[in-house]
Design an enzyme around this catalytic site. Structure first.
Site, PDB file in Angstrom:
ATOM      1  N   TYR A 148       0.841  -1.209   0.000  1.00 51.94           N
ATOM      2  CA  TYR A 148       0.000   0.000   0.000  1.00 51.94           C
ATOM      3  C   TYR A 148       0.874   1.256   0.000  1.00 51.94           C
ATOM      4  O   TYR A 148       0.526   2.262  -0.620  1.00 51.94           O
ATOM      5  CB  TYR A 148      -0.976  -0.061   1.184  1.00 51.94           C
ATOM      6  CG  TYR A 148      -1.700  -1.394   1.179  1.00 51.94           C
ATOM      7  CD1 TYR A 148      -2.680  -1.654   0.221  1.00 51.94           C
ATOM      8  CD2 TYR A 148      -1.324  -2.423   2.036  1.00 51.94           C
ATOM      9  CE1 TYR A 148      -3.296  -2.897   0.140  1.00 51.94           C
ATOM     10  CE2 TYR A 148      -1.935  -3.680   1.970  1.00 51.94           C
ATOM     11  CZ  TYR A 148      -2.914  -3.909   1.014  1.00 51.94           C
ATOM     12  OH  TYR A 148      -3.495  -5.146   0.919  1.00 51.94           O
ATOM     13  N   GLU A 157       5.098   9.565  -8.012  1.00 52.45           N
ATOM     14  CA  GLU A 157       6.094   9.157  -9.011  1.00 52.45           C
ATOM     15  C   GLU A 157       5.536   9.337 -10.429  1.00 52.45           C
ATOM     16  O   GLU A 157       6.210   9.845 -11.321  1.00 52.45           O
ATOM     17  CB  GLU A 157       6.430   7.684  -8.733  1.00 52.45           C
ATOM     18  CG  GLU A 157       7.414   7.082  -9.689  1.00 52.45           C
ATOM     19  CD  GLU A 157       7.875   5.691  -9.238  1.00 52.45           C
ATOM     20  OE1 GLU A 157       7.826   5.392  -8.033  1.00 52.45           O
ATOM     21  OE2 GLU A 157       8.284   4.910 -10.102  1.00 52.45           O
ATOM     22  N   GLN A 251      11.834  13.699 -37.274  1.00 51.43           N
ATOM     23  CA  GLN A 251      11.528  13.691 -38.709  1.00 51.43           C
ATOM     24  C   GLN A 251      11.858  15.045 -39.345  1.00 51.43           C
ATOM     25  O   GLN A 251      12.485  15.112 -40.404  1.00 51.43           O
ATOM     26  CB  GLN A 251      10.029  13.384 -38.886  1.00 51.43           C
ATOM     27  CG  GLN A 251       9.554  13.305 -40.307  1.00 51.43           C
ATOM     28  CD  GLN A 251      10.035  12.039 -41.013  1.00 51.43           C
ATOM     29  OE1 GLN A 251      10.461  11.083 -40.368  1.00 51.43           O
ATOM     30  NE2 GLN A 251      10.011  12.071 -42.325  1.00 51.43           N
TER      31      GLN A 251
END
Ligand code: FAD
Length: 294
Positions: A148, A157, A251
């Protein structure tokens, strides 16, 4: 850096006793005591409840045995927050506890430093615990309540990883804007091509949407609201978005974008982890899906 400030050390901040906080937090805040968090194992990543590292209580000592994988700061950390199974009689999420293990503890060794596709300035290691004995006082929080604690810390996080992804996406966009507004082709600069500037404009819109989403969720999280679904949405969204942004930005850099000396080439490699680490996109989407039906 973010593992130290936002992924590992919060385990102590949330689960540490007054004595543990007094002992380690000053060094952590000063940056002299670097932290890591060791949950993942060779056979258990997304499925945290499947970890197999054990911590056996012998008198006033816990004995840790097992292997941890992909641990950020694993080589250089002074203090590692380790998840281990304390009750072998129960399977899954129950029976896991968190421990603080100091560097240099006999029985703790770095199996190997891992070579990665990106994040080359971050240390990632395999850690081995073999008859590693630590004082029982180094357990963080309640015995068998570690799962937990891990889930709770995952929220911060994942918000931070989402923010990191958005920051990288924004930086790549700015880099690409600078490039296409000076790179000449077909009698003008690339920016004059509507196809290019519209693609970049759409990326700018999606990055802005990701940033606003993160800010709104961070605000709710800071107020103590349950927003696991929204945090998971943001982690999945930002982790995928940064990779799509990188693809287009590389690209539009043309051949230069494929060359090691270009910044965008490194950024493409660094971004890949955002869809995998700290909760893979599919795992985040499962967290969202399970909460969609009420
Ligand atoms: C550079 C780096 C740093 C890391 N740092 C740390 C750290 O400091 N501490 C720590 O404890 N861990 C750390 N990790 C581990 C990281 O959190 C895991 O790699 C991640 O959670 C995925 O676990 P796994 O690698 O075992 O993949 P697996 O669990 O084996 O999953 C493999 C893939 O399967 C897919 N998948 C998994 N589950 C599902 C599902 N339910 N439905 C559909 N698809 C699914 C996903 O695409 C996933 O990427 C790090 C990893 C890396 C690469």
């Amino acid at each position: 850096m973010l593992v130290h400030t936002d992924m590992a050390s919060p385990h102590l901040a949330h689960g540490g006793s007054a004595e543990q906080l007094h002992r380690w937090m000053p060094g952590i805040v000063a940056g002299t005591c670097i932290t890591a968090v060791a949950v993942t194992e060779p056979d258990a990543g997304s499925d945290v409840a499947a970890i197999r590292t054990t911590a056996r209580l012998e008198g006033d000592t816990y004995v840790l045995d097992g292997t941890k994988m992909f641990i950020t700061n694993g080589v250089h950390a002074d203090l590692i927050f380790v998840a281990a199974r304390t009750d072998a009689s129960v399977k899954g999420a129950r029976g896991i506890s968190m421990f603080a293990v100091e560097r240099g503890t006999p029985g703790l060794s770095v199996g190997r430093a891992l070579k990665k596709q990106g994040w080359l300035s971050s240390d990632t290691a395999e850690l081995v615990f073999a008859d590693c004995r630590i004082p029982a006082a180094n357990r963080l929080g309640e015995e068998n309540a570690g799962f937990y604690a891990i889930m709770r810390n995952f929220q911060n996080e994942r918000l931070v990883l989402g923010a990191m992804a958005i920051g990288e996406a924004q930086a790549a966009l700015e880099l690409t804007l600078a490039y296409v507004t000076q790179r000449k082709a077909f009698g003008g600069v690339l920016w004059e091509k509507q196809a290019i500037r519209q693609r970049l404009a759409m990326l700018a819109a999606r990055i802005a949407a990701g940033r606003e989403l993160l800010c709104a969720i961070a605000w709710r999280d800071a107020r103590g609201e349950d927003c696991v679904k929204e945090v998971s949405m943001a982690k999945a969204y930002c982790g995928e978005l940064v990779n799509e942004v990188m693809y287009d930005c590389q690209q539009f850099h043309g051949g230069f974008g494929y060359i090691r000396e270009s910044v965008i080439e490194r950024m493409v490699r660094d971004a890949r982890i955002h869809a995998i680490g700290g909760g893979a996109t599919e795992v985040m989407l499962e967290e969202v899906a399970k909460r969609m039906l009420g």
